[in-house]
Design an enzyme around this catalytic site. Structure first.
Site, short mmCIF file in Angstrom:
data_model
loop_
_atom_site.label_atom_id
_atom_site.label_comp_id
_atom_site.label_asym_id
_atom_site.label_seq_id
_atom_site.Cartn_x
_atom_site.Cartn_y
_atom_site.Cartn_z
N TYR A 77 -10.62 -8.51 7.12
CA TYR A 77 -9.58 -7.48 7.14
C TYR A 77 -9.27 -7.27 8.62
O TYR A 77 -10.09 -6.75 9.36
CB TYR A 77 -10.13 -6.20 6.50
CG TYR A 77 -9.10 -5.09 6.33
CD1 TYR A 77 -8.55 -4.83 5.09
CD2 TYR A 77 -8.70 -4.30 7.41
CE1 TYR A 77 -7.61 -3.81 4.92
CE2 TYR A 77 -7.76 -3.29 7.25
CZ TYR A 77 -7.22 -3.05 6.01
OH TYR A 77 -6.30 -2.05 5.85
N TYR A 141 -11.87 -1.01 12.76
CA TYR A 141 -11.93 -2.46 12.64
C TYR A 141 -13.16 -3.01 13.39
O TYR A 141 -13.95 -3.78 12.82
CB TYR A 141 -10.65 -3.09 13.19
CG TYR A 141 -10.74 -4.58 13.39
CD1 TYR A 141 -10.83 -5.44 12.30
CD2 TYR A 141 -10.75 -5.12 14.68
CE1 TYR A 141 -10.93 -6.82 12.50
CE2 TYR A 141 -10.84 -6.49 14.87
CZ TYR A 141 -10.94 -7.34 13.77
OH TYR A 141 -11.04 -8.69 13.97
#
Length: 271
Positions: A77, A141
């Site tokens: 992702y 992230y």
């Protein structure tokens, strides 16, 4: 010739099976492009439709059927902005799913090659980050990718975690390089930040580095840093992209006013 010598030679000539997850991303597509150049490797490419790495039973089943020698995990992702709004999804793909892969690799004696990121660091250094520097991610992230690294270490001793930076492909996927070229077709001015420093890395070069590890049967396991060597800002990179493609009718403007939800490391050069 002794039986042992013959056996070793037979093993050395056997095709290695390489499972590539996230096969439709920019790095996975780069591997697919060059598959024919490596006839001694048996590549099996799986995108998220063929293998949902967030499904632990699906992962287990594929590994039991394939029994791969290596798994190159290109699945991730990677939307830094969206990760701030959906941390659960980011951690599911970048951390939990990586744990499922590590568990399956352990069960099948498979060597995991996992792609990580410069964003595990906070960007406070002014000299390149080395593998011994302590990670300190400043966005979701980066935190999710770091947890993925930790999950691998929890289960495996034979693994390669390869941190790379500012990855792009000229041919595949959505990335800065292709976005600049696309926008230059319709926009006369592009506003680009110049307050971050890093090393743009061509997916072709990262692919070559990974395949060298496999072809040379490297046992230098652990964390590796790989990026192309030229340090620049996003503005510098955009300028280089336009120059390389001989685009002269688009003007670049340095503009650091663009606000993002996710913090970015100011300096994320890997050494």
């Amino acid at each position: 010739m002794s039986k042992n010598t013959s056996h070793k030679r037979l093993l050395s000539s056997e095709k290695k099976t390489i499972l590539v997850t996230g096969a439709n991303g920019q790095l996975g597509m780069t591997f697919q492009k060059h598959e024919d150049h490596y006839p001694e490797l048996n590549f099996v490419f799986m995108d998220s439709n063929a293998l949902d790495i967030t499904d632990t039973m699906a992962v287990k089943k594929v590994f039991e059927e394939l029994r791969p020698d290596y798994c190159i995990n290109c699945a991730a992702y990677t939307n830094v902005e969206k990760a701030e709004k959906d941390p659960e999804k980011a951690f599911l793909v970048n951390a939990s799913a990586v744990e499922f892969l590590a568990m399956a690799c352990k069960a099948q004696s498979c060597i995991l090659i996992h792609i990580s990121t410069d964003y595990v660091f906070d960007g406070q250094k002014t000299t390149p980050y080395n593998v011994n520097d302590i990670p300190n991610p400043i966005n979701v992230y980066g935190a999710s990718k770091l947890q993925g690294e930790l999950n691998i270490k929890k289960f495996l001793s034979q693994y390669f975690i390869i941190r790379t930076s500012w990855l792009y492909s000229k041919e595949f996927g959505k990335n800065f390089y292709r976005t600049i070229l696309q926008k230059a077709q319709t926009e006369k001015e592009l506003h680009i930040v110049d307050n971050q420093a890093g090393c743009p890395t061509d997916a072709e070069n990262l692919m070559g580095y990974i395949l060298d590890l496999i072809m040379n049967r490297s046992d230098n396991y652990g964390i590796h840093h790989f990026s192309d060597k030229e340090v620049m800002s996003w503005y510098d990179f955009a300028k280089l992209i336009l120059e390389k493609n001989n685009i002269q009718n688009t003007t670049l403007i340095k503009d650091n006013s663009y606000k993002t939800k996710a913090k970015r490391p100011v300096y994320s050069v890997l050494g």
